[in-house]
Design a protein around this motif. Structure first.
Motif, PDB file in Angstrom:
ATOM      1  N   GLY A 255       0.778  -1.250   0.000  1.00 40.68           N
ATOM      2  CA  GLY A 255       0.000   0.000   0.000  1.00 40.68           C
ATOM      3  C   GLY A 255       0.800   1.286   0.000  1.00 40.68           C
ATOM      4  O   GLY A 255       0.222   2.373   0.090  1.00 40.68           O
ATOM      5  N   HIS A 256       2.146   1.212  -0.108  1.00 40.09           N
ATOM      6  CA  HIS A 256       2.947   2.456  -0.103  1.00 40.09           C
ATOM      7  C   HIS A 256       2.616   3.321  -1.321  1.00 40.09           C
ATOM      8  O   HIS A 256       2.478   4.541  -1.211  1.00 40.09           O
ATOM      9  CB  HIS A 256       4.443   2.131  -0.102  1.00 40.09           C
ATOM     10  N   ASP A 257       2.541   2.681  -2.481  1.00 42.25           N
ATOM     11  CA  ASP A 257       2.240   3.407  -3.724  1.00 42.25           C
ATOM     12  C   ASP A 257       0.874   4.100  -3.607  1.00 42.25           C
ATOM     13  O   ASP A 257       0.732   5.285  -3.912  1.00 42.25           O
ATOM     14  CB  ASP A 257       2.244   2.394  -4.889  1.00 42.25           C
ATOM     15  N   ALA A 258      -0.107   3.354  -3.124  1.00 46.10           N
ATOM     16  CA  ALA A 258      -1.459   3.929  -2.989  1.00 46.10           C
ATOM     17  C   ALA A 258      -1.485   5.024  -1.930  1.00 46.10           C
ATOM     18  O   ALA A 258      -2.222   6.007  -2.064  1.00 46.10           O
ATOM     19  CB  ALA A 258      -2.463   2.828  -2.651  1.00 46.10           C
TER      20      ALA A 258
ATOM     21  N   LEU B 141      -8.548  -2.910  -2.783  1.00 46.68           N
ATOM     22  CA  LEU B 141      -7.658  -2.031  -2.024  1.00 46.68           C
ATOM     23  C   LEU B 141      -8.078  -0.593  -2.337  1.00 46.68           C
ATOM     24  O   LEU B 141      -8.028  -0.163  -3.489  1.00 46.68           O
ATOM     25  CB  LEU B 141      -6.191  -2.233  -2.431  1.00 46.68           C
ATOM     26  N   LEU B 142      -8.504   0.120  -1.298  1.00 48.26           N
ATOM     27  CA  LEU B 142      -9.049   1.466  -1.499  1.00 48.26           C
ATOM     28  C   LEU B 142      -8.116   2.540  -0.929  1.00 48.26           C
ATOM     29  O   LEU B 142      -7.549   2.363   0.152  1.00 48.26           O
ATOM     30  CB  LEU B 142     -10.412   1.602  -0.807  1.00 48.26           C
ATOM     31  N   ALA B 143      -7.993   3.623  -1.675  1.00 49.95           N
ATOM     32  CA  ALA B 143      -7.379   4.847  -1.138  1.00 49.95           C
ATOM     33  C   ALA B 143      -8.542   5.792  -0.881  1.00 49.95           C
ATOM     34  O   ALA B 143      -9.332   6.066  -1.780  1.00 49.95           O
ATOM     35  CB  ALA B 143      -6.422   5.440  -2.159  1.00 49.95           C
ATOM     36  N   VAL B 144      -8.647   6.245   0.364  1.00 46.17           N
ATOM     37  CA  VAL B 144      -9.807   7.067   0.735  1.00 46.17           C
ATOM     38  C   VAL B 144      -9.327   8.401   1.298  1.00 46.17           C
ATOM     39  O   VAL B 144      -8.428   8.447   2.139  1.00 46.17           O
ATOM     40  CB  VAL B 144     -10.681   6.355   1.803  1.00 46.17           C
ATOM     41  N   ALA B 145      -9.940   9.483   0.813  1.00 45.42           N
ATOM     42  CA  ALA B 145      -9.725  10.812   1.403  1.00 45.42           C
ATOM     43  C   ALA B 145     -11.107  11.389   1.630  1.00 45.42           C
ATOM     44  O   ALA B 145     -11.859  11.579   0.674  1.00 45.42           O
ATOM     45  CB  ALA B 145      -8.932  11.693   0.446  1.00 45.42           C
ATOM     46  N   GLU B 146     -11.486  11.619   2.888  1.00 45.97           N
ATOM     47  CA  GLU B 146     -12.859  12.082   3.127  1.00 45.97           C
ATOM     48  C   GLU B 146     -12.943  13.093   4.257  1.00 45.97           C
ATOM     49  O   GLU B 146     -12.148  13.073   5.194  1.00 45.97           O
ATOM     50  CB  GLU B 146     -13.788  10.900   3.399  1.00 45.97           C
ATOM     51  N   ARG B 147     -13.930  13.991   4.096  1.00 46.37           N
ATOM     52  CA  ARG B 147     -14.292  14.888   5.195  1.00 46.37           C
ATOM     53  C   ARG B 147     -15.068  14.058   6.199  1.00 46.37           C
ATOM     54  O   ARG B 147     -16.016  13.378   5.832  1.00 46.37           O
ATOM     55  CB  ARG B 147     -15.228  15.993   4.686  1.00 46.37           C
ATOM     56  N   VAL B 148     -14.692  14.098   7.444  1.00 43.22           N
ATOM     57  CA  VAL B 148     -15.438  13.340   8.442  1.00 43.22           C
ATOM     58  C   VAL B 148     -16.224  14.250   9.376  1.00 43.22           C
ATOM     59  O   VAL B 148     -17.109  13.788  10.082  1.00 43.22           O
ATOM     60  CB  VAL B 148     -14.535  12.378   9.252  1.00 43.22           C
ATOM     61  N   ASP B 149     -15.937  15.564   9.350  1.00 41.88           N
ATOM     62  CA  ASP B 149     -16.647  16.447  10.282  1.00 41.88           C
ATOM     63  C   ASP B 149     -18.103  16.634   9.896  1.00 41.88           C
ATOM     64  O   ASP B 149     -18.925  16.946  10.740  1.00 41.88           O
ATOM     65  CB  ASP B 149     -15.943  17.799  10.416  1.00 41.88           C
TER      66      ASP B 149
ATOM     67  N   ARG C  51      -1.811   2.915   6.463  1.00 40.00           N
ATOM     68  CA  ARG C  51      -1.779   2.083   5.271  1.00 40.00           C
ATOM     69  C   ARG C  51      -1.791   0.607   5.644  1.00 40.00           C
ATOM     70  O   ARG C  51      -1.115   0.203   6.581  1.00 40.00           O
ATOM     71  CB  ARG C  51      -0.488   2.488   4.544  1.00 40.00           C
ATOM     72  N   GLU C  52      -2.592  -0.149   4.944  1.00 43.77           N
ATOM     73  CA  GLU C  52      -2.548  -1.612   5.042  1.00 43.77           C
ATOM     74  C   GLU C  52      -2.538  -2.169   3.633  1.00 43.77           C
ATOM     75  O   GLU C  52      -3.208  -1.617   2.760  1.00 43.77           O
ATOM     76  CB  GLU C  52      -3.794  -2.144   5.758  1.00 43.77           C
ATOM     77  N   GLY C  53      -1.846  -3.276   3.432  1.00 39.57           N
ATOM     78  CA  GLY C  53      -1.772  -3.868   2.099  1.00 39.57           C
ATOM     79  C   GLY C  53      -2.679  -5.077   1.949  1.00 39.57           C
ATOM     80  O   GLY C  53      -3.603  -5.283   2.743  1.00 39.57           O
ATOM     81  N   ILE C  54      -2.395  -5.880   0.923  1.00 40.34           N
ATOM     82  CA  ILE C  54      -3.300  -6.996   0.597  1.00 40.34           C
ATOM     83  C   ILE C  54      -2.682  -8.370   0.863  1.00 40.34           C
ATOM     84  O   ILE C  54      -3.332  -9.383   0.614  1.00 40.34           O
ATOM     85  CB  ILE C  54      -3.748  -6.950  -0.877  1.00 40.34           C
TER      86      ILE C  54
ATOM     87  N   ARG D 146      -6.544   7.477   4.098  1.00 36.93           N
ATOM     88  CA  ARG D 146      -6.066   6.144   4.468  1.00 36.93           C
ATOM     89  C   ARG D 146      -6.076   5.207   3.271  1.00 36.93           C
ATOM     90  O   ARG D 146      -6.754   5.478   2.271  1.00 36.93           O
ATOM     91  CB  ARG D 146      -6.960   5.568   5.580  1.00 36.93           C
ATOM     92  N   VAL D 147      -5.346   4.107   3.413  1.00 36.22           N
ATOM     93  CA  VAL D 147      -5.317   3.060   2.383  1.00 36.22           C
ATOM     94  C   VAL D 147      -5.495   1.726   3.086  1.00 36.22           C
ATOM     95  O   VAL D 147      -4.778   1.428   4.054  1.00 36.22           O
ATOM     96  CB  VAL D 147      -3.962   3.073   1.631  1.00 36.22           C
ATOM     97  N   HIS D 148      -6.454   0.954   2.625  1.00 36.58           N
ATOM     98  CA  HIS D 148      -6.656  -0.371   3.205  1.00 36.58           C
ATOM     99  C   HIS D 148      -7.547  -1.204   2.286  1.00 36.58           C
ATOM    100  O   HIS D 148      -8.327  -0.638   1.508  1.00 36.58           O
ATOM    101  CB  HIS D 148      -7.291  -0.280   4.603  1.00 36.58           C
TER     102      HIS D 148
END
Ligand code: HSE
Length: 458
Positions: free
Chosen positions: A203-206, A252-260, A229-232, A290-292
């Motif tokens: 998951g480093h690349d992601a 394997l998802l890369a996620v960027a989200e507003r949580v507020d 980060r977590e890989g597969i 995050r990536v997982h």
């Protein structure tokens, strides 16, 4: 004839000539109408490589040089394309180009994920472009969409399949019911995975791409080291099979989200005061990057992304949902994105303008332990009376509510497969630790987040 074509050609200095660099040289040499389409004339002034003795198909040997610093400084070079990769000497060369007032186009996710904000400031100070479409999801025009098309949008979430190698491996594991190690070996044989696959499969690349996506989406400075980060490599065919039985695919998802925005029930939380009338300044958005791997409902548009393809699903307050899909790697697709940036940089240079985005917003990163989602947890246990009750008690003691449980017999052992209700990640982690210390637990095998759950996540 367009205005650009009347002007002298823009001199391009190319640093690095691997797959992408060689494909770019071919695109530039190909007389297929770049000038007619774009109104811009480009001239390749030189190609800096480590080994000038090596022949490169389609690359004129007289353009090769071993002196990258001299090429960057050359008066013949007005725009620098950095395709060396890695941090050094790429950083030094990119900084030298920007300090000399030369726009830079790069595909270097590691460099941007680590020093993106400082390089953007340098480019901004010089009034020139720092463009990096090819650094995330190859040919897919995601960077430009986030930087320009969605400049006025309040982006809520970007969810991406941004690593083709891992998506290929997961697709093959699902289609052929094969083990991770066997599929990886086949992917390496096909040239789809590196000999050392760590950057992709762990998951480093992601994560570097997720940092770049988050920085664009939220106009903030987030570096790859800040991305959990977590890989597969721990995923088993049986986890994928069980996910499928429940109506999910594993990605394997890369996620960027507003949580507020999920905390509107608690006014003022975003600026940390709890006071809705707090006048101490605008609230600082809280985000998660995050990536997982995750179980994604089969109905989600990203679930249909198979093999080495990439796709990015964007959700915004006003624009709603959109998905961009395409080739995330490979010489020609990546070179196509580089060429698009190169033409923009050339146009901007001649016009005396720039599209560099300097991340100026502040955000707070929500710690992984405080994120909330549902979980799939597969545990191998001794098949004896009272074991299920003991295991279920551990879940309950840590505030993790079980939504469903299935038991599969394995001789003297049993596999207990739990899906939880939405739970805090920190509570799930302490549950797993406590389960690991129970005598009756032989092995905690599959642990996966369940994404896109009906219950409110994050
Ligand atoms: N190794 C990457 C992938 C491509 O497999 O998608 C370059 O980022």
């Amino acid at each position: 004839m367009t205005r650009g074509s009347l002007e002298r050609p823009v001199g391009v200095g190319l640093l690095g000539c691997g797959n992408v660099g060689a494909a770019l040289v071919q695109l530039l040499a190909d007389d297929s109408g770049i000038e007619a389409r774009s109104g811009m004339r480009l001239r390749l002034a030189g190609v800096a490589v480590a080994d000038t003795a090596r022949q490169r198909q389609g690359v004129p040997p007289e353009l090769l040089t071993g002196d990258a610093d001299a090429l960057v400084a050359s008066d013949d070079v007005e725009v620098v394309v950095e395709l060396i990769g890695g941090l050094d000497p790429a950083r030094r060369l990119v900084e030298a180009a920007l300090r000399a007032g030369k726009p830079v186009v790069t595909a270097n996710k590691e460099l941007l994920g680590t020093h993106g904000a400082s390089l953007a400031s340098l480019a901004d100070d010089a009034g020139v472009d720092l463009l990096y479409e090819a650094a995330v999801a190859g040919a897919i025009p995601l960077v430009r969409v986030l930087r320009e098309s969605l400049a006025g949008e309040q982006v809520r979430r970007v969810t991406g399949i941004v690593n083709g190698t891992t998506n290929f491996i997961l697709t093959m594991m699902s289609d052929r019911k094969m083990d991770y190690a066997d599929v990886l070996a086949e992917a390496q044989h096909l040239g789809l995975a590196e000999r050392d696959p760590t950057a992709d499969v762990e998951g480093h690349d992601a994560a570097a791409k997720a940092a770049i996506i988050a920085s664009l989406a939220f106009r903030c400075d987030i570096g790859a080291p800040q991305v959990p980060r977590e890989g597969i490599s721990a995923i088993r065919p049986l986890d994928i099979a069980f996910a499928e039985q429940l109506g999910y695919v594993v990605k394997l998802l890369a996620v960027a989200e507003r949580v507020d925005h999920l905390d509107r029930r608690e006014p003022g939380r975003a600026n940390g005061t709890g006071d809705p009338f707090d006048a101490s300044g605008p609230p600082v958005p809280e985000v998660s990057v995050r990536v997982h791997p995750a179980m994604l409902p089969r109905s989600h548009p990203l679930a249909a992304v198979r093999g080495a393809f990439n796709a990015v699903f964007v959700e915004g307050e006003s624009c709603g949902e959109m998905m961009l899909y395409g080739r995330g790697a490979g010489g020609k697709p990546t070179a196509s994105a580089v060429l698009g940036d190169l033409l923009d940089a050339a146009h901007h240079l001649r016009a005396g303008t720039s599209a560099t985005l300097v991340p100026r917003a502040s955000v707070r990163l929500r710690p992984a332990a405080d994120l909330r989602c549902a979980w799939y947890i597969a545990i191998d246990v001794a098949d004896r009376p009272g074991v299920l009750a003991a295991v279920a008690t551990v879940f309950g003691d840590h505030g993790v509510s079980i939504r469903s449980m299935e038991q599969v017999g394995l001789g003297d052992e049993a596999r207990l497969i739990f899906v939880t209700h939405v739970a805090r990640e920190g509570d799930v982690r302490t549950t797993l630790e406590a389960l690991g210390s129970l005598d009756v637990v032989e092995n905690i095998g599959g642990v996966l987040r369940v994404a896109g759950d009906d219950e409110e996540a994050s």
